[in-house]
Scaffold this active site. Sequence first.
Site: not given
Length: 618
Positions: A304, A315, A329
């Site tokens: 999460s 990223d 998740k």
Amino acid sequence: MAQRRSLFLIPIVILACSVLGGVYGPGLANSAAAASSEDDVKASLSSFTRVYALVERNFADPVSADKAIYKGAVPGMLRTLDPHSYLYDPREFQLLREDQLGHYFGVGMTIGLSRTGNGKVICIAPFPGSPAYKAGIRPGDEILAVNDEPTDKFTMTEVADRLKGLKGTPVKVTVGRAGTDAPLTFNLIRDEIPRKTVQDALWLKPGIAYVDVGSFNENTSHDLEENLKALGEDNIKGLVLDLRDNPGGLLKEGVDVAGRFLRRGQVVVSHRGRASAEKPYIAKPGNGSHDYPMVVLVNGFSASAAEIVAGALQDHDRAWVLGEKTFGKGLVQTVFQIDNTGLALTTARYYTPSGRLIQRDYSNISFYDYYFHKEGDAKNLDDAKSTDSGRIVYGGDGIAPDEKYTRPKPDRFETAVTRKWAIFNFVSRYLGTHNIKMTKGWEPDQQHLEEFHQFLLQQGVQFTEAEFAQDQDWLKLELKREMYSSALSIDDARRLAIETDPEVARAINSMPKARALLDNPHNEPIFSSASLWEIAIKSGLGRDDFQVDARLLRRGLLDNGYGELPVASEHAVAIDGLPPIHKDPFDRLLVAQSMVEGITLLTSDPLVAQYPAPVRKV
């Protein structure tokens, strides 16, 4: 009374169904369809009410309305949606709010069931500085009574409820301790107990700092900031951010923690759902020009909000991710408060800055398999995205680390000792029967090992002498950690565990890889996991082909998971991390320069004088 209670709970089912039916969702253009849907909900609720009334009147045993609603009807409905929508009963909702607020009032210790299997509630560890710690309560102490009420008929939850209370109120705790004949009584004054999600940061070595974030509550980003200030952030030359076993928490705090290490204005995460438009979350105020390299540790229980942080840093090529694939998740829950309960309902999906959805597929498996069987590589090849520098990342199955680290599996002896809680029980008994003054630097000697050996025999732990001898180094370290926890503090034991953690040592060694991400100017693509020579060979190119067909090389890159190589005549693509194998010019390839009609491979080997020197985009 039971009838009145059940009548009170029925509206909770109705409201939950209404939420699911779209009361908080967008309006429907087709009013006839809306009316039909509303009629269906009313009919289903009417059927449920009649079924429940029949059960309550005719079932062989008395029916608990709480159990029927909170553990039966509503969870059954929510299970048809996804694995993370959940209805909290009043007790669970209270604990959820304590976790989110980051504090509660009590005596300050973790309790659990006895590790000897006698069903007693014991102290697992007092929190440093808490009333329990200051009074001298130790790990392993059995809680016999609270305010003179014997606890032998109480559940662990009931014991915990009696230990908590208003700040400044007294509570009498009676414990039994190994090696002590008479019970010990402690008169404590309840105090505010913080739920720390950011443990005290520390230096692993000069310039290399370590911060462990255990979850995300309302204080996490603030506590992280305070820890970085305490270290002196200007002195940090590299940071290990530990997100292992972090189950997540508040979205806002995950955004703030990730944003603390990114540049101002960079996207941290975005989410969108049926009832909400896409919403990006932006880093602010940013990292304040603190661009030290970072290694992020993750494992299969990082989930999460922890995945939001790891995904954003990966990223944007801000950190090197090390460890195991994360849980996966990617669903956002909104908690709707209903009186003294809470409905956590999935209202959106979140996407990392590159646009990947990291939620694992749960459509064709049981929830048990979803939570406990996470083996395999189920990345979604149709959800291939790229980082800022062009590294390929995938959605559909959590965050895959840049560098995999798998902890060694315990052998048979280690497993047997751990399952029996033998080390915890031995240390509790040892400290109760030996008058020792523990200091940092203590090491178990041969006599301690012999006593532990005898203890294992008494406890019926099955092992061979060869196994005991083989695992002595492991035993010494585990005995030392438990002694530190019981005789010093859990903070001292935690520091020892970090300093002796091989994965943390690997993170330190991987810091140059994190530095390479930062030193790659203007987000040039980096290919770090295989040599371009291997890609070229697999694409059918010869070792002496320095002028190659762009289509062949591009296909080779795609086939090997690298994605498209940018084609623009004014750009150069830096390729780092390629080992200088032998003295072959192709193996010593450093740079591929993109051309409009083809790709020229440039080499640093002086034997190939006809090719330009390696270049970088400036």
